[in-house]
Write a protein that holds these residues in place. Structure first.
Motif, PDB file in Angstrom:
ATOM      1  N   ALA A  37       0.347  -1.241   0.478  1.00 35.31           N
ATOM      2  CA  ALA A  37      -0.030   0.404   0.200  1.00 35.31           C
ATOM      3  C   ALA A  37       0.483   1.844  -0.466  1.00 35.31           C
ATOM      4  O   ALA A  37       1.934   1.359   0.356  1.00 35.31           O
ATOM      5  CB  ALA A  37      -1.066   0.160   1.260  1.00 35.31           C
ATOM      6  N   PRO A  38       0.946   2.112  -0.798  1.00 34.73           N
ATOM      7  CA  PRO A  38       1.312   3.427  -0.898  1.00 34.73           C
ATOM      8  C   PRO A  38       1.562   4.174   0.665  1.00 34.73           C
ATOM      9  O   PRO A  38       0.469   4.191   1.545  1.00 34.73           O
ATOM     10  CB  PRO A  38       0.529   4.669  -1.955  1.00 34.73           C
ATOM     11  N   MET A  39       2.337   4.954   0.824  1.00 38.17           N
ATOM     12  CA  MET A  39       2.827   5.014   2.444  1.00 38.17           C
ATOM     13  C   MET A  39       1.948   6.407   2.489  1.00 38.17           C
ATOM     14  O   MET A  39       2.027   7.732   1.349  1.00 38.17           O
ATOM     15  CB  MET A  39       4.281   5.168   2.627  1.00 38.17           C
ATOM     16  N   PRO A  40       0.851   6.879   2.880  1.00 36.04           N
ATOM     17  CA  PRO A  40      -0.037   8.527   3.154  1.00 36.04           C
ATOM     18  C   PRO A  40       1.159   9.283   3.633  1.00 36.04           C
ATOM     19  O   PRO A  40       2.418   8.811   4.747  1.00 36.04           O
ATOM     20  CB  PRO A  40      -0.089   8.239   4.292  1.00 36.04           C
ATOM     21  N   ILE A  41       1.578  10.801   2.531  1.00 41.80           N
ATOM     22  CA  ILE A  41       2.131  11.047   3.199  1.00 41.80           C
ATOM     23  C   ILE A  41       1.882  12.696   3.783  1.00 41.80           C
ATOM     24  O   ILE A  41       1.272  12.809   1.914  1.00 41.80           O
ATOM     25  CB  ILE A  41       3.842  11.725   2.481  1.00 41.80           C
ATOM     26  N   ALA A  75      -1.654  11.761   1.758  1.00 39.12           N
ATOM     27  CA  ALA A  75      -2.419  11.801   3.624  1.00 39.12           C
ATOM     28  C   ALA A  75      -4.050  12.401   3.346  1.00 39.12           C
ATOM     29  O   ALA A  75      -3.926  13.358   3.745  1.00 39.12           O
ATOM     30  CB  ALA A  75      -1.877  11.728   4.753  1.00 39.12           C
ATOM     31  N   GLU A  76      -4.663  11.711   3.848  1.00 36.82           N
ATOM     32  CA  GLU A  76      -6.498  12.977   4.288  1.00 36.82           C
ATOM     33  C   GLU A  76      -6.544  13.047   5.438  1.00 36.82           C
ATOM     34  O   GLU A  76      -6.569  12.742   5.861  1.00 36.82           O
ATOM     35  CB  GLU A  76      -7.341  11.688   3.717  1.00 36.82           C
ATOM     36  N   ILE A  77      -6.335  14.195   6.040  1.00 42.49           N
ATOM     37  CA  ILE A  77      -6.595  14.873   6.992  1.00 42.49           C
ATOM     38  C   ILE A  77      -8.134  16.010   6.987  1.00 42.49           C
ATOM     39  O   ILE A  77      -8.083  16.564   6.822  1.00 42.49           O
ATOM     40  CB  ILE A  77      -4.959  15.336   7.611  1.00 42.49           C
ATOM     41  N   ARG A  78      -8.221  15.224   8.460  1.00 35.13           N
ATOM     42  CA  ARG A  78     -10.276  16.076   8.758  1.00 35.13           C
ATOM     43  C   ARG A  78      -9.419  16.801   9.629  1.00 35.13           C
ATOM     44  O   ARG A  78      -9.367  18.306   9.434  1.00 35.13           O
ATOM     45  CB  ARG A  78     -10.024  14.867   9.419  1.00 35.13           C
ATOM     46  N   ASP A  79      -8.499  16.136  10.761  1.00 37.70           N
ATOM     47  CA  ASP A  79      -8.568  17.668  11.995  1.00 37.70           C
ATOM     48  C   ASP A  79      -6.988  17.995  12.000  1.00 37.70           C
ATOM     49  O   ASP A  79      -5.990  17.060  12.204  1.00 37.70           O
ATOM     50  CB  ASP A  79      -8.966  17.518  12.929  1.00 37.70           C
ATOM     51  N   LEU A  80      -6.503  18.991  10.499  1.00 37.61           N
ATOM     52  CA  LEU A  80      -4.566  18.803  10.563  1.00 37.61           C
ATOM     53  C   LEU A  80      -4.541  19.364  11.959  1.00 37.61           C
ATOM     54  O   LEU A  80      -4.943  20.618  12.616  1.00 37.61           O
ATOM     55  CB  LEU A  80      -4.837  20.004   9.645  1.00 37.61           C
TER      56      LEU A  80
END
Lengths: 437, 186
Positions: A37-41, A75-80
């Motif tokens: 799986a690709p690494m979330p960055i 990366a999908e980020i909701r609360d940054l």
């Protein structure tokens, strides 16, 4: 753009001193793994005033480089978590997201100069990965600064040598197939900044970069007869290296030390491999002799051997000889169809080739002793592989059919991540140049 | 082959003329589309009513050697990966040689071509092999070697655009002879 791109790479000790040593395994992607799986960055690159737009563009190029490898995903980020370049990273906050690697950075611009700084963090381990870096570049060189940062991130996480900040020479194609216009172009590895080196008035084929990236060799029909030209990329001036009107000269390839050029020379219908001295092109000598067609030479990275295509056994196969022409040994033996266009990996461990059969042609790799042969593509119109400077990615020509236009594609050494190169022109014969300094 | 068919058609036409019910025929000048070459053989120059086909003595023949030569047959074809000449190719080349012997002021450029299968550079070499085959045959038939040059375009200049049909690819495996009047003193 033609002017020297003075890119100063300065490693500043931006990392906080005495960062705690983590117990966890360091962040790592092994490219040779089967599936992964690709690494979330995540990238947080900040800027103020007029540099904000530039920071967004630089972020875009870094993201495209990294996600284009298939090894990373954004990366999908909701609360940054609140993140500033000059403050400590909120590891706890970032761990709550799915991010595994974080890049913080800053961009500032003053007049014609830009300064880009970045740091890379391993979120799981809760520590920085390598030093912080500052790149000083002319404003026009912002894309290269972005590629350099992407290269650093790629190299630190994969352990492989970088390759984004490099260029690719190719042949741009236009016009009908029966009267194709072909001209030599160079572009950045991501397909941006295309620069044409020839005008298209004459047929031009198979360009190759010199090891220092300053010269592109190609085969030109300008004199009516295929001859080898050396083009200075910066000044766009071409010099003929061969001119004998009774001999076709083509398929030029620099030796790894840049001192020699191996090429094919045809006289009276017979094509052999010759070498010439770069400093004295009049001094040339044959490495092969005999009635077979010997062409498409490619040097081993240590410069001691040359792999080439020959029909001495009846159809096209791959052979390796010493650089003085002695001890030719056949290395390809697959059933049905032939092998051609060998390209020796800059790492030395693989030879890429074009495999021909009834179903068309595909790209494959084998070890230099001929073992471990594997096809990376299915064709039916794939040809002309060329290695990225790190030997992990190949670029090649994909011809959907005779009427469709040729496109450049890349694939990594595991056969994964097949993708078209973002280039608006129909193109063939790609040749990857060295990593830029 | 075409020659034989034409003869058969002519015989049939003559037979038809002898039929009693035939309407009266208006007489017309007869033009012979065949000329005699140096070897005493008939050379078909094509239908004289079509542009590009010229009769001997036609002033246009002297100004358009290429068109005249095309009627001789300027192209020969090869088998896959081969540069050997077929019987058909030898016949065409014999006519080319005769024309070149007759037109001593002309020089020839033989262009070798290959089909799509095979690598770009291999095909460049293969085209040179084919062009050289043609050149050697023409020289053997009496044309001075110095009047014939060769070049290869590999697979860069196909005659037909093919997907993968064998009959189409065959049209691209060829050698084309182009003639031009050599300049005085060269």
């Amino acid at each position: 753009m033609r002017a020297h791109l003075a890119l100063i790479l300065a490693a500043l000790l931006l990392a906080p001193a005495g960062a705690a040593l983590a117990q966890d395994e360091p962040l790592r992607i092994e490219i040779t793994e089967g599936t992964m799986a690709p690494m979330p960055i995540a990238l947080r690159i900040e800027a103020e005033g007029e540099a904000v737009a530039l920071a967004a563009e630089i972020t875009g190029v870094i993201e495209a480089d990294l996600t284009g490898t298939g090894l990373f995903t954004l990366a999908e980020i909701r609360d940054l978590p609140d993140t500033r370049f000059d403050r400590a990273v909120d590891y706890v906050g970032w761990k709550a997201t799915d991010t595994e690697a974080l890049v913080t950075g800053s961009v500032s611009a003053e007049g014609d100069k830009i300064v880009v700084r970045f740091r890379l963090f391993d979120i799981f381990a809760g520590q920085p990965l390598g030093d912080g870096m500052q790149l000083d570049a002319p404003r026009a060189g912002w894309r290269r600064a972005a590629h350099k940062i992407a290269d650093q991130i790629y190299a630190r996480i994969t352990g492989e040598a970088p390759y984004f900040d490099s260029r690719i020479a190719f042949i741009g194609e236009s016009g009908p197939a029966t009267a194709r216009i072909k001209r030599v172009g160079v572009m950045d590895a991501d397909g941006a900044d295309v620069k044409w080196l020839t005008a298209g008035g004459e047929l031009a084929l198979s360009p190759r970069f010199s090891p220092d990236g300053r010269t592109v060799l190609y085969t030109s029909f300008a004199s009516g007869m295929p001859q080898i030209m050396a083009m200075d990329v910066e000044s766009v001036r071409a010099l003929p290296l061969t001119s004998d009107p009774r001999a076709m000269s083509f398929a030029p390839r620099y030796s790894p030390d840049g001192q020699w050029i191996a090429f094919s020379r045809e006289t009276a219908g017979n094509t052999d491999i010759w070498i010439m001295q770069v400093g004295n092109p009049r001094f040339s000598k044959p490495l092969t002799q005999g009635p077979s067609i010997d062409t498409a030479p490619s040097w081993s990275p240590d410069g001691r051997q040359i792999v080439f295509e020959s029909d001495r056994s009846g159809n096209s196969q791959l052979y390796i000889m010493r650089a003085d022409g002695s001890d030719p040994v056949r290395i390809s033996f697959g059933e049905g169809g032939g092998y051609g266009e060998p390209a020796w990996s800059p790492r030395g461990d693989r030879i890429a080739f074009t495999r021909h059969g009834r179903q068309g042609s595909a790209i494959g790799i084998m070890r230099p002793d001929g073992s471990d042969e594997r096809l990376l593509t299915e064709g039916p119109g794939d040809a002309g592989p060329s290695w990225a400077p790190n030997g992990r990615v190949l670029i090649f020509t994909r011809q959907p059919d005779e009427e469709g236009s040729a496109q450049l594609h890349s694939v990594d050494i595991t056969g994964r991540n097949m993708r078209p190169v973002a280039l608006n022109d129909a193109a063939s014969d790609p040749a990857w140049g060295p990593l830029l300094p | 082959m075409r020659l034989k068919l034409a003869l058969v058609a002519a015989v049939l036409a003559l037979a038809a003329c002898n039929m009693p019910a035939d309407p009266p025929v208006v007489s017309a000048p007869v033009t012979d589309p065949y000329v005699t070459d140096a070897g005493g053989n008939a050379v078909y120059l094509g239908d004289v009513n079509k542009p590009g086909s010229r009769l001997p003595g036609d002033p246009a023949a002297d100004t358009a050697p290429d068109a005249q030569f095309a009627a001789v047959g300027n192209t020969v074809y090869f088998a896959e990966n081969e540069a050997t000449l077929s019987d058909d190719a030898r016949q065409t080349l014999t006519r080319q040689a005769a024309w070149l012997v007759q037109n001593a002021g002309a020089t020839a450029m033989v262009e070798g071509h290959a089909d799509e299968p095979g690598t770009r550079e291999f095909n460049l070499a293969l085209g040179a092999r084919r062009a050289t085959s043609v050149r050697e045959y023409l020289v053997a038939k009496g044309v001075e070697a110095g009047r014939i040059q060769t070049v290869s375009f590999g697979k860069e200049r196909p005659a037909s655009i093919c997907a993968s049909e064998a009959s189409c690819l065959a049209r691209n495996r060829r050698a084309v002879t182009a003639v031009s009047q050599s300049q005085a003193g060269v």
